[in-house]
Write an enzyme that holds these catalytic residues in place. Sequence first.
Site, PDB file in Angstrom:
ATOM      1  N   GLY A  91       0.794  -1.231   0.000  1.00  0.00           N
ATOM      2  CA  GLY A  91       0.000   0.000   0.000  1.00  0.00           C
ATOM      3  C   GLY A  91       0.824   1.278   0.000  1.00  0.00           C
ATOM      4  N   LYS A 136      -5.128  -8.386  -9.323  1.00  0.00           N
ATOM      5  CA  LYS A 136      -6.195  -9.136  -9.985  1.00  0.00           C
ATOM      6  C   LYS A 136      -6.713  -8.329 -11.168  1.00  0.00           C
ATOM      7  CE  LYS A 136      -6.317 -12.479  -7.025  1.00  0.00           C
ATOM      8  NZ  LYS A 136      -5.990 -13.845  -7.410  1.00  0.00           N
ATOM      9  N   ASN A 185      -4.437   2.713 -13.281  1.00  0.00           N
ATOM     10  CA  ASN A 185      -3.531   1.718 -12.691  1.00  0.00           C
ATOM     11  C   ASN A 185      -2.122   2.260 -12.763  1.00  0.00           C
ATOM     12  OD1 ASN A 185      -2.591  -0.867 -11.752  1.00  0.00           O
ATOM     13  ND2 ASN A 185      -2.031  -1.381 -13.856  1.00  0.00           N
ATOM     14  N   HIS A 236       1.772   0.874 -13.204  1.00  0.00           N
ATOM     15  CA  HIS A 236       2.537  -0.318 -13.590  1.00  0.00           C
ATOM     16  C   HIS A 236       4.020   0.010 -13.472  1.00  0.00           C
ATOM     17  CE1 HIS A 236       3.079  -4.200 -15.509  1.00  0.00           C
ATOM     18  NE2 HIS A 236       4.060  -3.641 -16.202  1.00  0.00           N
TER      19      HIS A 236
HETATM   20  C1  GAR Z   1       4.013  -1.355  -7.261  1.00  0.00           C
HETATM   21  O1  GAR Z   1       5.337  -1.405  -7.729  1.00  0.00           O
HETATM   22  C2  GAR Z   1       3.055  -1.412  -8.433  1.00  0.00           C
HETATM   23  O2  GAR Z   1       3.506  -0.730  -9.576  1.00  0.00           O
HETATM   24  C3  GAR Z   1       3.007  -2.890  -8.701  1.00  0.00           C
HETATM   25  O3  GAR Z   1       2.950  -3.462  -7.417  1.00  0.00           O
HETATM   26  C4  GAR Z   1       3.655  -2.621  -6.487  1.00  0.00           C
HETATM   27  C5  GAR Z   1       2.743  -2.333  -5.322  1.00  0.00           C
HETATM   28  O4  GAR Z   1       3.393  -1.614  -4.322  1.00  0.00           O
HETATM   29  N1  GAR Z   1       1.850  -3.218  -9.505  1.00  0.00           N
HETATM   30  C6  GAR Z   1       1.870  -4.141 -10.458  1.00  0.00           C
HETATM   31  O5  GAR Z   1       2.836  -4.816 -10.725  1.00  0.00           O
HETATM   32  C7  GAR Z   1       0.551  -4.292 -11.204  1.00  0.00           C
HETATM   33  N2  GAR Z   1       0.772  -4.856 -12.523  1.00  0.00           N
HETATM   34  P1  GAR Z   1       2.592  -0.906  -3.147  1.00  0.00           P
HETATM   35  O6  GAR Z   1       1.598  -1.945  -2.601  1.00  0.00           O
HETATM   36  O7  GAR Z   1       3.645  -0.569  -2.141  1.00  0.00           O
HETATM   37  O8  GAR Z   1       1.881   0.300  -3.712  1.00  0.00           O
END
Ligand code: GAR
Length: 220
Positions: free
Chosen positions: A24, A104, A120, A122
Amino acid sequence: MEGNLSLLTVPDKLNIAIFASGNGSNFRAIHEAISGGKIRNAQIALVISNNSDAGALEIARGFKIPAVHISRTQYKSDDEFNATLIGALAKHHINFIALAGYMKKIDVSVVGAFRNRIVNIHPALLPKFGGEGMYGMKVHEAVIAAKEKLSGATVHIVDDQYDHGMIVLQKTVAVEPTDTAETLAARVLNIEHEIYPEAIHLFAEGNIKIIDQKLIINNV
Ligand code: GAR
């Protein structure tokens, strides 16, 4: 004659739901930008996680933001699950969704109900290193394996394909020869914390338009 123009923001305030599966930190960055006055006209009204242990739910409870665990495993069918998600969003009068480390796929029924109002983040420079199975550390491992010189982060609108919708903002970071997936991930995450609040600010100020399926950022 102007094309099919749609202004994405609601006249008053963005009432945001955050969807998160993990730590988060992006949610926290958006929250800080709102509470610090960098994003006006927005509030986070709900946090949803598919994972009951998600740090994001804990952070939300600390901020006294409604936080709910809604997972496909709790329901008999996709329809029941998606109807529950849509019901929770309606109950909290959500008009904008930010996926912040949500692992998801968002169902077409939700995308349809919030067309061009789901974003989103990425952790790569889309359209490279996106798609099904490309998430979290896997992305950074793939970037290093491909010997890319640049990586970065992308904020995009969510449509019904993985990591595919129109790009709102991107920022690059150099990939150093000594980088591991972990060191690269940490630098990219810092960039994410900059551009995600910035992108939401653009929506909240009404500075994003979509004309004929092209995203345009107003000069500000
Ligand atoms: C982040 O790096 C986000 O870009 C990635 O998960 C991490 C979540 O971090 N998302 C993906 O890979 C989606 N395809 P957080 O929970 O600390 O925000």
